[in-house]
Design a protein around this motif. Structure first.
Motif, PDB file in Angstrom:
ATOM      1  N   ILE A 106       1.075  -1.398   0.029  1.00 14.08           N
ATOM      2  CA  ILE A 106       0.025   0.042   0.033  1.00 14.08           C
ATOM      3  C   ILE A 106       0.752   1.376   0.058  1.00 14.08           C
ATOM      4  O   ILE A 106       0.561   2.198  -0.886  1.00 14.08           O
ATOM      5  CB  ILE A 106      -0.875   0.027   1.229  1.00 14.08           C
ATOM      6  CG1 ILE A 106      -2.142  -0.979   1.191  1.00 14.08           C
ATOM      7  CG2 ILE A 106      -1.426   1.423   1.327  1.00 14.08           C
ATOM      8  CD1 ILE A 106      -2.666  -1.442   2.308  1.00 14.08           C
ATOM      9  N   LEU A 107       1.803   1.238   0.907  1.00 13.88           N
ATOM     10  CA  LEU A 107       2.722   2.561   0.856  1.00 13.88           C
ATOM     11  C   LEU A 107       3.650   2.594  -0.082  1.00 13.88           C
ATOM     12  O   LEU A 107       3.809   3.584  -0.512  1.00 13.88           O
ATOM     13  CB  LEU A 107       3.454   2.307   2.311  1.00 13.88           C
ATOM     14  CG  LEU A 107       2.781   2.452   3.521  1.00 13.88           C
ATOM     15  CD1 LEU A 107       3.458   2.224   4.666  1.00 13.88           C
ATOM     16  CD2 LEU A 107       1.985   3.809   3.563  1.00 13.88           C
ATOM     17  N   GLU A 108       4.138   1.438  -0.620  1.00  7.95           N
ATOM     18  CA  GLU A 108       4.962   1.331  -2.260  1.00  7.95           C
ATOM     19  C   GLU A 108       3.878   2.135  -3.155  1.00  7.95           C
ATOM     20  O   GLU A 108       4.407   3.144  -3.884  1.00  7.95           O
ATOM     21  CB  GLU A 108       5.198   0.185  -2.198  1.00  7.95           C
ATOM     22  CG  GLU A 108       6.110  -0.002  -3.701  1.00  7.95           C
ATOM     23  CD  GLU A 108       6.505  -1.100  -3.856  1.00  7.95           C
ATOM     24  OE1 GLU A 108       6.107  -1.717  -4.766  1.00  7.95           O
ATOM     25  OE2 GLU A 108       7.287  -1.787  -3.054  1.00  7.95           O
ATOM     26  N   GLN A 109       2.825   2.002  -3.373  1.00  9.13           N
ATOM     27  CA  GLN A 109       1.981   2.132  -4.424  1.00  9.13           C
ATOM     28  C   GLN A 109       1.510   3.930  -4.052  1.00  9.13           C
ATOM     29  O   GLN A 109       1.476   4.448  -5.063  1.00  9.13           O
ATOM     30  CB  GLN A 109       0.554   1.369  -4.375  1.00  9.13           C
ATOM     31  CG  GLN A 109      -0.324   1.756  -5.645  1.00  9.13           C
ATOM     32  CD  GLN A 109       0.109   1.374  -7.073  1.00  9.13           C
ATOM     33  OE1 GLN A 109       1.107   0.624  -7.009  1.00  9.13           O
ATOM     34  NE2 GLN A 109      -0.532   2.036  -7.937  1.00  9.13           N
ATOM     35  N   ALA A 110       1.224   4.142  -2.886  1.00  8.34           N
ATOM     36  CA  ALA A 110       1.209   5.252  -2.509  1.00  8.34           C
ATOM     37  C   ALA A 110       2.294   6.586  -2.990  1.00  8.34           C
ATOM     38  O   ALA A 110       2.251   7.437  -3.309  1.00  8.34           O
ATOM     39  CB  ALA A 110       0.920   5.655  -1.005  1.00  8.34           C
ATOM     40  N   ASN A 111       3.355   5.819  -2.441  1.00  6.49           N
ATOM     41  CA  ASN A 111       4.663   6.603  -3.007  1.00  6.49           C
ATOM     42  C   ASN A 111       4.785   6.773  -4.311  1.00  6.49           C
ATOM     43  O   ASN A 111       5.420   7.794  -4.959  1.00  6.49           O
ATOM     44  CB  ASN A 111       6.021   5.816  -2.467  1.00  6.49           C
ATOM     45  CG  ASN A 111       7.215   6.608  -2.475  1.00  6.49           C
ATOM     46  OD1 ASN A 111       7.274   7.761  -2.188  1.00  6.49           O
ATOM     47  ND2 ASN A 111       8.050   6.088  -3.224  1.00  6.49           N
ATOM     48  N   LYS A 112       4.504   5.841  -5.024  1.00 12.70           N
ATOM     49  CA  LYS A 112       4.415   6.016  -6.667  1.00 12.70           C
ATOM     50  C   LYS A 112       3.491   7.027  -7.123  1.00 12.70           C
ATOM     51  O   LYS A 112       3.938   7.678  -8.379  1.00 12.70           O
ATOM     52  CB  LYS A 112       4.159   4.646  -7.286  1.00 12.70           C
ATOM     53  CG  LYS A 112       5.332   3.622  -7.160  1.00 12.70           C
ATOM     54  CD  LYS A 112       4.960   2.230  -7.749  1.00 12.70           C
ATOM     55  CE  LYS A 112       6.048   1.215  -7.662  1.00 12.70           C
ATOM     56  NZ  LYS A 112       5.542   0.033  -8.178  1.00 12.70           N
ATOM     57  N   ASN A 113       2.609   7.509  -6.526  1.00  9.77           N
ATOM     58  CA  ASN A 113       1.662   8.412  -6.761  1.00  9.77           C
ATOM     59  C   ASN A 113       1.827   9.755  -6.019  1.00  9.77           C
ATOM     60  O   ASN A 113       0.847  10.458  -6.093  1.00  9.77           O
ATOM     61  CB  ASN A 113       0.028   7.812  -6.299  1.00  9.77           C
ATOM     62  CG  ASN A 113      -0.103   6.745  -7.545  1.00  9.77           C
ATOM     63  OD1 ASN A 113      -0.532   6.994  -8.651  1.00  9.77           O
ATOM     64  ND2 ASN A 113      -0.221   5.550  -7.294  1.00  9.77           N
ATOM     65  N   ASP A 114       3.055   9.718  -5.360  1.00 11.70           N
ATOM     66  CA  ASP A 114       3.071  10.937  -4.531  1.00 11.70           C
ATOM     67  C   ASP A 114       2.339  11.333  -3.366  1.00 11.70           C
ATOM     68  O   ASP A 114       1.943  12.245  -3.119  1.00 11.70           O
ATOM     69  CB  ASP A 114       3.489  12.291  -5.532  1.00 11.70           C
ATOM     70  CG  ASP A 114       4.670  12.056  -6.412  1.00 11.70           C
ATOM     71  OD1 ASP A 114       5.719  11.442  -6.020  1.00 11.70           O
ATOM     72  OD2 ASP A 114       4.443  12.456  -7.689  1.00 11.70           O
ATOM     73  N   LEU A 115       1.689  10.249  -2.756  1.00 10.66           N
ATOM     74  CA  LEU A 115       0.828  10.375  -1.594  1.00 10.66           C
ATOM     75  C   LEU A 115       1.414   9.996  -0.423  1.00 10.66           C
ATOM     76  O   LEU A 115       2.302   9.135  -0.100  1.00 10.66           O
ATOM     77  CB  LEU A 115      -0.269   9.355  -1.996  1.00 10.66           C
ATOM     78  CG  LEU A 115      -1.328   9.463  -3.252  1.00 10.66           C
ATOM     79  CD1 LEU A 115      -2.332   8.761  -3.158  1.00 10.66           C
ATOM     80  CD2 LEU A 115      -2.080  10.941  -3.111  1.00 10.66           C
ATOM     81  N   ASP A 116       0.974  10.696   0.526  1.00 10.56           N
ATOM     82  CA  ASP A 116       1.389  10.346   2.029  1.00 10.56           C
ATOM     83  C   ASP A 116       0.029   9.597   2.576  1.00 10.56           C
ATOM     84  O   ASP A 116      -1.010  10.427   2.619  1.00 10.56           O
ATOM     85  CB  ASP A 116       1.811  11.695   2.597  1.00 10.56           C
ATOM     86  CG  ASP A 116       2.275  11.125   4.120  1.00 10.56           C
ATOM     87  OD1 ASP A 116       3.079  10.239   4.441  1.00 10.56           O
ATOM     88  OD2 ASP A 116       1.881  11.881   5.204  1.00 10.56           O
ATOM     89  N   LEU A 117       0.094   8.614   3.192  1.00 16.06           N
ATOM     90  CA  LEU A 117      -0.949   7.877   4.069  1.00 16.06           C
ATOM     91  C   LEU A 117      -0.623   7.911   5.287  1.00 16.06           C
ATOM     92  O   LEU A 117      -0.223   6.686   5.603  1.00 16.06           O
ATOM     93  CB  LEU A 117      -1.416   6.785   3.213  1.00 16.06           C
ATOM     94  CG  LEU A 117      -1.540   6.596   1.699  1.00 16.06           C
ATOM     95  CD1 LEU A 117      -1.993   5.178   1.285  1.00 16.06           C
ATOM     96  CD2 LEU A 117      -2.911   7.503   1.446  1.00 16.06           C
TER      97      LEU A 117
END
Length: 279
Positions: A228-239
């Protein structure tokens, strides 16, 4: 989960199975299911092949064999939970060999597998999904989410919601217990309201009864939180909340509780709350 899923498929389709650990297939022959000795045997003359494996590595390792043994225009349905990029890579590799691919991870746990009520999140070509719908419906409720990789994105979103929900239920159960209120009555009182959920009713009872026999393992949920965090990072997202849940599962795994049920997040939250376990 694969065992009851196979049982349900066999009620409607001719089925053969293969598992690297052969004793996991014991008894399936009683459901008119053919037990195969190898991957090439299970792939031979197969129209649809379903894979359900522990991690990306196993899914990637088996792909060259699927390319070698699956016939052209057949359909491979991967129901493992993997990285989005893994699903996209396999889709491309199989498509180049005229083999169709759907990423179709599931949610619902062993009980959902037994009852054929799994939520099945599907990514891939819509016409191939429609071709596969009858088969998928033997295991639960399939939904075409979008193009290749979309099923895995949906599963990551599912795991965000489940992980955070488990954490919220754990905090509520702990507050209830420490306030001298019966948490089972809390669950009954919340039924039908906005706080009600399958996680509250199922995982909440496990927390109250301190029953952490694995249905969904901490190690598996940690793998999902990392993805999840890897996919978020690819989309420049902080969760930020997902980061907290990931850290808690990481602490449980480092402390030797990798194989406990993910409802044991209760114990990590209990420890951090300053309270002491009632075990």
């Amino acid at each position: 989960m694969g065992y009851p899923m196979a049982q349900n498929i066999s009620k409607f389709f001719r089925l053969k199975v293969y598992n690297r650990t052969k004793n996991k297939t014991i008894g399936l022959e009683n459901f008119n299911i053919k037990i195969c000795e190898s991957i090439d045997q299970v792939c031979k003359d197969c129209d649809f092949l379903i894979t359900m494996l522990p991690s990306d590595n196993e899914v990637l390792d088996i792909t060259p064999k699927l390319i070698q043994y699956m016939k052209k225009n057949s359909v491979v349905i991967d129901m493992s939970s993997t990285k989005v990029n893994t699903a996209k890579k396999i889709y491309t590799e199989l498509k180049n060999k005229n083999i169709n691919f759907l990423d179709a991870p599931v949610s619902g746990g062993p009980e959902g597998a037994k009852k054929a009520t799994l939520a099945i999140m599907v990514g891939g070509d819509q016409n191939i999904f429609e071709k596969s719908t009858e088969l998928l419906k033997t295991m639960g409720e399939p939904t075409w989410v979008g193009l290749n990789g979309s099923g895995q994105v949906a599963k990551l979103c599912n795991q965000i919601i489940v992980g955070i929900n488990i954490g919220a239920v754990a905090e509520a159960i702990i507050l209830c217990e420490k306030s001298g209120v019966d948490p089972k009555k809390l669950i009954k009182a919340l039924k039908g309201g906005f706080a009600d959920s399958l996680v509250l009713r199922n995982h909440g009872i496990r927390m109250i009864e301190k029953d952490f026999i694995p249905r969904g393992k901490n190690s598996t949920h940690l793998k999902d939180m990392v993805n999840i965090l890897e996919q978020a990072n690819k989309n420049d997202l902080d969760l930020p909340i997902s980061k907290i849940i990931k850290l808690m599962f990481e602490n449980l795994c480092k402390s030797g509780f990798s194989n406990d049920d993910h409802s044991s997040l209760y114990n990590e939250i209990l420890k951090n709350s300053g309270a002491h376990s009632q075990n």
